[in-house]
Motif scaffolding. Sequence first.
Motif, PDB file in Angstrom:
ATOM      1  N   TYR A  36      -4.303  -2.757   0.063  1.00 38.18           N
ATOM      2  CA  TYR A  36      -5.476  -2.358  -0.722  1.00 38.18           C
ATOM      3  C   TYR A  36      -5.865  -0.903  -0.431  1.00 38.18           C
ATOM      4  CZ  TYR A  36      -6.149  -7.218  -2.091  1.00 38.18           C
ATOM      5  OH  TYR A  36      -5.981  -8.478  -2.608  1.00 38.18           O
ATOM      6  N   LEU A  37      -5.728  -0.480   0.816  1.00 43.23           N
ATOM      7  CA  LEU A  37      -6.032   0.914   1.148  1.00 43.23           C
ATOM      8  C   LEU A  37      -5.107   1.857   0.393  1.00 43.23           C
ATOM      9  CD1 LEU A  37      -6.688   0.669   4.993  1.00 43.23           C
ATOM     10  CD2 LEU A  37      -8.364   1.182   3.203  1.00 43.23           C
ATOM     11  N   PHE A  38      -3.834   1.475   0.278  1.00 40.21           N
ATOM     12  CA  PHE A  38      -2.891   2.284  -0.496  1.00 40.21           C
ATOM     13  C   PHE A  38      -3.305   2.307  -1.963  1.00 40.21           C
ATOM     14  CE2 PHE A  38       0.799   2.595  -3.271  1.00 40.21           C
ATOM     15  CZ  PHE A  38       1.373   3.777  -2.841  1.00 40.21           C
ATOM     16  N   LYS A  39      -3.691   1.157  -2.504  1.00 42.26           N
ATOM     17  CA  LYS A  39      -4.087   1.068  -3.912  1.00 42.26           C
ATOM     18  C   LYS A  39      -5.306   1.948  -4.189  1.00 42.26           C
ATOM     19  CE  LYS A  39      -1.374  -1.833  -6.171  1.00 42.26           C
ATOM     20  NZ  LYS A  39      -0.667  -1.439  -7.406  1.00 42.26           N
ATOM     21  N   ILE A  40      -6.237   1.986  -3.236  1.00 43.84           N
ATOM     22  CA  ILE A  40      -7.443   2.799  -3.409  1.00 43.84           C
ATOM     23  C   ILE A  40      -7.080   4.276  -3.539  1.00 43.84           C
ATOM     24  CG2 ILE A  40      -9.531   3.635  -2.232  1.00 43.84           C
ATOM     25  CD1 ILE A  40      -9.796   0.791  -1.065  1.00 43.84           C
ATOM     26  N   ASN A  41      -6.094   4.710  -2.744  1.00 40.19           N
ATOM     27  CA  ASN A  41      -5.704   6.121  -2.740  1.00 40.19           C
ATOM     28  C   ASN A  41      -4.590   6.434  -3.736  1.00 40.19           C
ATOM     29  OD1 ASN A  41      -7.416   6.996  -0.512  1.00 40.19           O
ATOM     30  ND2 ASN A  41      -6.117   5.720   0.772  1.00 40.19           N
ATOM     31  N   ASP A  42      -4.108   5.410  -4.415  1.00 42.48           N
ATOM     32  CA  ASP A  42      -3.017   5.583  -5.367  1.00 42.48           C
ATOM     33  C   ASP A  42      -3.539   6.152  -6.680  1.00 42.48           C
ATOM     34  OD1 ASP A  42      -0.457   5.548  -6.250  1.00 42.48           O
ATOM     35  OD2 ASP A  42      -0.346   3.393  -6.626  1.00 42.48           O
ATOM     36  N   ASP A  43      -2.624   6.440  -7.563  1.00 45.38           N
ATOM     37  CA  ASP A  43      -2.955   6.958  -8.887  1.00 45.38           C
ATOM     38  C   ASP A  43      -3.875   5.977  -9.607  1.00 45.38           C
ATOM     39  OD1 ASP A  43      -3.117   8.111 -11.345  1.00 45.38           O
ATOM     40  OD2 ASP A  43      -0.972   7.976 -11.811  1.00 45.38           O
ATOM     41  N   SER A  93      -2.385 -18.282  14.250  1.00 40.10           N
ATOM     42  CA  SER A  93      -3.470 -17.297  14.234  1.00 40.10           C
ATOM     43  C   SER A  93      -2.925 -15.876  14.224  1.00 40.10           C
ATOM     44  CB  SER A  93      -4.390 -17.495  15.442  1.00 40.10           C
ATOM     45  OG  SER A  93      -4.948 -18.780  15.451  1.00 40.10           O
ATOM     46  N   VAL A  94      -1.917 -15.622  15.065  1.00 36.17           N
ATOM     47  CA  VAL A  94      -1.306 -14.288  15.112  1.00 36.17           C
ATOM     48  C   VAL A  94      -0.644 -13.976  13.779  1.00 36.17           C
ATOM     49  CG1 VAL A  94       0.533 -12.907  16.173  1.00 36.17           C
ATOM     50  CG2 VAL A  94      -1.020 -14.241  17.609  1.00 36.17           C
ATOM     51  N   GLU A  95       0.054 -14.955  13.227  1.00 32.64           N
ATOM     52  CA  GLU A  95       0.667 -14.767  11.906  1.00 32.64           C
ATOM     53  C   GLU A  95      -0.382 -14.389  10.875  1.00 32.64           C
ATOM     54  OE1 GLU A  95       2.028 -17.102   8.000  1.00 32.64           O
ATOM     55  OE2 GLU A  95       1.229 -18.182   9.723  1.00 32.64           O
ATOM     56  N   ALA A  96      -1.508 -15.124  10.858  1.00 31.01           N
ATOM     57  CA  ALA A  96      -2.564 -14.882   9.871  1.00 31.01           C
ATOM     58  C   ALA A  96      -3.158 -13.481  10.027  1.00 31.01           C
ATOM     59  CB  ALA A  96      -3.663 -15.940  10.003  1.00 31.01           C
ATOM     60  N   ILE A  97      -3.420 -13.051  11.256  1.00 26.14           N
ATOM     61  CA  ILE A  97      -4.057 -11.746  11.460  1.00 26.14           C
ATOM     62  C   ILE A  97      -3.103 -10.610  11.092  1.00 26.14           C
ATOM     63  CG2 ILE A  97      -3.477 -11.281  13.886  1.00 26.14           C
ATOM     64  CD1 ILE A  97      -6.968 -10.943  12.329  1.00 26.14           C
ATOM     65  N   LEU A  98      -1.800 -10.785  11.353  1.00 21.93           N
ATOM     66  CA  LEU A  98      -0.824  -9.750  10.986  1.00 21.93           C
ATOM     67  C   LEU A  98      -0.649  -9.675   9.471  1.00 21.93           C
ATOM     68  CD1 LEU A  98       1.921 -10.195  13.744  1.00 21.93           C
ATOM     69  CD2 LEU A  98       0.179  -8.401  13.579  1.00 21.93           C
ATOM     70  N   LEU A  99      -0.618 -10.829   8.812  1.00 28.74           N
ATOM     71  CA  LEU A  99      -0.521 -10.823   7.349  1.00 28.74           C
ATOM     72  C   LEU A  99      -1.790 -10.251   6.728  1.00 28.74           C
ATOM     73  CD1 LEU A  99       1.268 -14.216   6.570  1.00 28.74           C
ATOM     74  CD2 LEU A  99       2.235 -11.907   6.509  1.00 28.74           C
ATOM     75  N   LEU A 100      -2.937 -10.484   7.378  1.00 30.29           N
ATOM     76  CA  LEU A 100      -4.184  -9.887   6.890  1.00 30.29           C
ATOM     77  C   LEU A 100      -4.125  -8.370   7.009  1.00 30.29           C
ATOM     78  CD1 LEU A 100      -7.018 -10.306   5.775  1.00 30.29           C
ATOM     79  CD2 LEU A 100      -7.844 -10.560   8.127  1.00 30.29           C
ATOM     80  N   PHE A 101      -3.526  -7.868   8.089  1.00 23.71           N
ATOM     81  CA  PHE A 101      -3.338  -6.421   8.230  1.00 23.71           C
ATOM     82  C   PHE A 101      -2.496  -5.878   7.080  1.00 23.71           C
ATOM     83  CE2 PHE A 101      -0.446  -3.006   9.458  1.00 23.71           C
ATOM     84  CZ  PHE A 101      -1.352  -2.004   9.773  1.00 23.71           C
ATOM     85  N   TYR A 102      -1.401  -6.578   6.765  1.00 29.96           N
ATOM     86  CA  TYR A 102      -0.550  -6.161   5.648  1.00 29.96           C
ATOM     87  C   TYR A 102      -1.351  -6.102   4.335  1.00 29.96           C
ATOM     88  CZ  TYR A 102       4.080  -6.414   7.914  1.00 29.96           C
ATOM     89  OH  TYR A 102       5.200  -6.186   8.686  1.00 29.96           O
ATOM     90  N   THR A 103      -2.181  -7.101   4.091  1.00 25.20           N
ATOM     91  CA  THR A 103      -2.953  -7.115   2.840  1.00 25.20           C
ATOM     92  C   THR A 103      -3.970  -5.984   2.808  1.00 25.20           C
ATOM     93  OG1 THR A 103      -4.585  -8.695   3.715  1.00 25.20           O
ATOM     94  CG2 THR A 103      -2.680  -9.613   2.599  1.00 25.20           C
ATOM     95  N   LEU A 104      -4.604  -5.708   3.939  1.00 23.81           N
ATOM     96  CA  LEU A 104      -5.601  -4.635   3.974  1.00 23.81           C
ATOM     97  C   LEU A 104      -4.964  -3.271   3.743  1.00 23.81           C
ATOM     98  CD1 LEU A 104      -7.879  -5.824   6.924  1.00 23.81           C
ATOM     99  CD2 LEU A 104      -8.396  -5.885   4.479  1.00 23.81           C
ATOM    100  N   GLN A 105      -3.797  -3.036   4.357  1.00 25.20           N
ATOM    101  CA  GLN A 105      -3.131  -1.746   4.142  1.00 25.20           C
ATOM    102  C   GLN A 105      -2.670  -1.613   2.694  1.00 25.20           C
ATOM    103  OE1 GLN A 105       0.340  -1.022   3.559  1.00 25.20           O
ATOM    104  NE2 GLN A 105       0.714  -3.235   3.319  1.00 25.20           N
TER     105      GLN A 105
END
Length: 221
Positions: A146-153, A132-144
């Motif tokens: 996408y946030l970078f992609k949104i603000n990217d060129d 569960s901890v692994e899944a939530i941390l990897l989900l954090f990585y995926t969300l960040q």
Amino acid sequence: MFKVFQFIIDWSEVWALLIPIFILLYKKKQPAVMKPVVFYVWIAFVINLAIDVIWKFRTSLPSAYNSNNWLYNLHSVIRFFLFSAFFIRLHQSFLVTVKKIIPFCFIAFILVNFSFYERFFDYWNLSSRLLSVEAILLLFYTLQYYLFKINDDLDANIFSADFWIVTGLGIFVTISFFIFLLHNELTLRLQNFAIISWKVHNISYIVFNLFIAKGFYESRE
């Protein structure tokens, strides 16, 4: 027909990995950023094959060797560190320090959890807490990501190779989080439901590997 479907799903943790492996045999040279994912696919294939072989022949094996729960724990640890390395290698200028600190936090969690609360080589249960901890941390990585992609060129290629891999990972960990979290309790109280939920996990793992294969195929040197 149902037995055939059940057999396919039961062994999906093994054969699903053959999809990205086939692409790797076709496109052997992958960029450096993809190396952690390449390592994951090969290592996961070996571990999952051992998991399913032990499960299939558990009645024929000595009691000391007929539990595969520790292999799920090992798989979880390896998957986390390889995909965290993958995200760090992307060099996205967003939460860089946090991404580098998270693996050390995960190490601290492993040491505390398996020193005081659970056993890594538990015969009866895989570690729901670890997965569960692994899944939530990897989900954090995926969300960040996408946030970078949104603000990217905006002119950059959104559907890059890493996009497909991150999307597949995001789908997998989102679906699997609650399955991991509740698995041991469901196994004790609602065994049939636990079996069904794990089949859902297996289907999400197939999807995950399809996206990894797409990422390998779209990769550029």
